[in-house]
Design a protein around this motif. Sequence first.
Motif, PDB file in Angstrom:
ATOM      1  N   LEU A  27      -6.967   6.890  -0.789  1.00  0.00           N
ATOM      2  CA  LEU A  27      -5.542   6.815  -0.994  1.00  0.00           C
ATOM      3  C   LEU A  27      -5.290   7.945  -1.878  1.00  0.00           C
ATOM      4  O   LEU A  27      -6.030   8.437  -3.135  1.00  0.00           O
ATOM      5  CB  LEU A  27      -5.215   5.733  -1.774  1.00  0.00           C
ATOM      6  N   GLY A  28      -4.510   8.873  -1.445  1.00  0.00           N
ATOM      7  CA  GLY A  28      -4.446  10.121  -2.370  1.00  0.00           C
ATOM      8  C   GLY A  28      -3.256   9.963  -3.228  1.00  0.00           C
ATOM      9  O   GLY A  28      -2.925  10.697  -4.472  1.00  0.00           O
ATOM     10  N   ILE A  49       0.803  -3.763   0.247  1.00  0.00           N
ATOM     11  CA  ILE A  49      -0.080  -3.765  -0.995  1.00  0.00           C
ATOM     12  C   ILE A  49      -1.566  -3.817  -0.665  1.00  0.00           C
ATOM     13  O   ILE A  49      -2.521  -3.328  -1.309  1.00  0.00           O
ATOM     14  CB  ILE A  49       0.343  -4.755  -2.102  1.00  0.00           C
ATOM     15  N   GLU A  50      -1.792  -4.841   0.120  1.00  0.00           N
ATOM     16  CA  GLU A  50      -3.065  -5.066   0.845  1.00  0.00           C
ATOM     17  C   GLU A  50      -3.764  -3.668   1.357  1.00  0.00           C
ATOM     18  O   GLU A  50      -4.919  -3.471   0.972  1.00  0.00           O
ATOM     19  CB  GLU A  50      -3.316  -6.303   2.010  1.00  0.00           C
ATOM     20  N   TRP A  51      -2.819  -2.954   2.008  1.00  0.00           N
ATOM     21  CA  TRP A  51      -3.308  -1.456   2.528  1.00  0.00           C
ATOM     22  C   TRP A  51      -3.628  -0.766   1.419  1.00  0.00           C
ATOM     23  O   TRP A  51      -4.761  -0.008   1.603  1.00  0.00           O
ATOM     24  CB  TRP A  51      -2.084  -1.152   3.447  1.00  0.00           C
ATOM     25  N   GLU A  86       7.000  -2.276   6.924  1.00  0.00           N
ATOM     26  CA  GLU A  86       5.893  -3.391   6.503  1.00  0.00           C
ATOM     27  C   GLU A  86       6.379  -4.045   5.400  1.00  0.00           C
ATOM     28  O   GLU A  86       7.261  -3.637   4.293  1.00  0.00           O
ATOM     29  CB  GLU A  86       4.721  -2.310   6.041  1.00  0.00           C
ATOM     30  N   TRP A  87       6.005  -5.510   5.289  1.00  0.00           N
ATOM     31  CA  TRP A  87       6.348  -6.378   4.171  1.00  0.00           C
ATOM     32  C   TRP A  87       5.534  -5.919   2.869  1.00  0.00           C
ATOM     33  O   TRP A  87       4.404  -5.517   3.194  1.00  0.00           O
ATOM     34  CB  TRP A  87       6.058  -7.483   4.520  1.00  0.00           C
ATOM     35  N   LEU A  88       6.076  -5.937   2.092  1.00  0.00           N
ATOM     36  CA  LEU A  88       5.497  -5.470   0.717  1.00  0.00           C
ATOM     37  C   LEU A  88       3.997  -6.015   0.342  1.00  0.00           C
ATOM     38  O   LEU A  88       3.090  -5.275   0.020  1.00  0.00           O
ATOM     39  CB  LEU A  88       6.198  -5.566  -0.512  1.00  0.00           C
ATOM     40  N   ASP A  89       3.795  -7.298   0.525  1.00  0.00           N
ATOM     41  CA  ASP A  89       2.402  -7.904   0.519  1.00  0.00           C
ATOM     42  C   ASP A  89       1.633  -7.241   1.427  1.00  0.00           C
ATOM     43  O   ASP A  89       0.139  -7.022   0.909  1.00  0.00           O
ATOM     44  CB  ASP A  89       2.721  -9.494   0.468  1.00  0.00           C
ATOM     45  N   GLY A 114       5.332  -5.988  -9.519  1.00  0.00           N
ATOM     46  CA  GLY A 114       5.666  -5.061 -10.632  1.00  0.00           C
ATOM     47  C   GLY A 114       5.692  -3.581  -9.958  1.00  0.00           C
ATOM     48  O   GLY A 114       6.252  -3.449  -8.558  1.00  0.00           O
ATOM     49  N   ALA A 115       5.195  -2.612 -10.602  1.00  0.00           N
ATOM     50  CA  ALA A 115       5.169  -1.112  -9.936  1.00  0.00           C
ATOM     51  C   ALA A 115       4.287  -1.198  -9.150  1.00  0.00           C
ATOM     52  O   ALA A 115       3.066  -1.776  -9.174  1.00  0.00           O
ATOM     53  CB  ALA A 115       5.211  -0.228 -11.196  1.00  0.00           C
ATOM     54  N   VAL A 116       4.569  -0.557  -7.954  1.00  0.00           N
ATOM     55  CA  VAL A 116       3.733  -0.341  -6.906  1.00  0.00           C
ATOM     56  C   VAL A 116       3.897   1.035  -6.216  1.00  0.00           C
ATOM     57  O   VAL A 116       4.889   1.706  -6.270  1.00  0.00           O
ATOM     58  CB  VAL A 116       4.082  -1.123  -5.694  1.00  0.00           C
ATOM     59  N   PRO A 117       2.612   1.778  -6.405  1.00  0.00           N
ATOM     60  CA  PRO A 117       3.028   3.151  -6.012  1.00  0.00           C
ATOM     61  C   PRO A 117       3.187   3.476  -4.487  1.00  0.00           C
ATOM     62  O   PRO A 117       2.722   2.681  -3.556  1.00  0.00           O
ATOM     63  CB  PRO A 117       1.487   3.747  -6.072  1.00  0.00           C
ATOM     64  N   MET A 118       4.255   4.315  -4.364  1.00  0.00           N
ATOM     65  CA  MET A 118       4.623   4.563  -2.979  1.00  0.00           C
ATOM     66  C   MET A 118       4.130   5.780  -2.446  1.00  0.00           C
ATOM     67  O   MET A 118       4.265   6.811  -2.756  1.00  0.00           O
ATOM     68  CB  MET A 118       6.380   4.649  -2.782  1.00  0.00           C
ATOM     69  N   THR A 119       3.366   5.502  -1.279  1.00  0.00           N
ATOM     70  CA  THR A 119       2.603   6.439  -0.673  1.00  0.00           C
ATOM     71  C   THR A 119       3.569   7.012   0.476  1.00  0.00           C
ATOM     72  O   THR A 119       4.494   6.600   0.868  1.00  0.00           O
ATOM     73  CB  THR A 119       1.316   6.197   0.008  1.00  0.00           C
ATOM     74  N   ARG A 120       3.254   8.163   1.287  1.00  0.00           N
ATOM     75  CA  ARG A 120       3.878   8.799   2.351  1.00  0.00           C
ATOM     76  C   ARG A 120       3.691   7.829   3.645  1.00  0.00           C
ATOM     77  O   ARG A 120       2.741   6.988   3.435  1.00  0.00           O
ATOM     78  CB  ARG A 120       3.474  10.360   2.588  1.00  0.00           C
TER      79      ARG A 120
END
Length: 88
Positions: free
Chosen positions: A87-88, A75-77, A69-72, A16-22
């Motif tokens: 994480l900011g 997400i782990e990162w 980077e693969w999304l999975d 679902g929704a995943v925060p996108m960081t820089r």
Amino acid sequence: MSSSASASRRSWSCYGAVPMTRCPACPRIAPLKRLVTMTDKNGNLGREFVKCESKPEQGKKLKQCTHFEWLDEYIEWIQLEGASGELG
């Protein structure tokens, strides 16, 4: 053999929704872009990934970023970074 390859292609996790960081690989502030593979190269059809789409900036000596980077894995990162409070 091809039927097992077809089955594995459709088994990619859907998120679902995943925060996108820089981008963690470059100094730019643009967030990573979430995309989906549209080709069947290496059996990755439909697999989600994140990528830095930062371009060279006028007047700055920064090259185009090629972070992928693969999304999975992403997400782990972010889960690890969030757990460590970085994480900011």
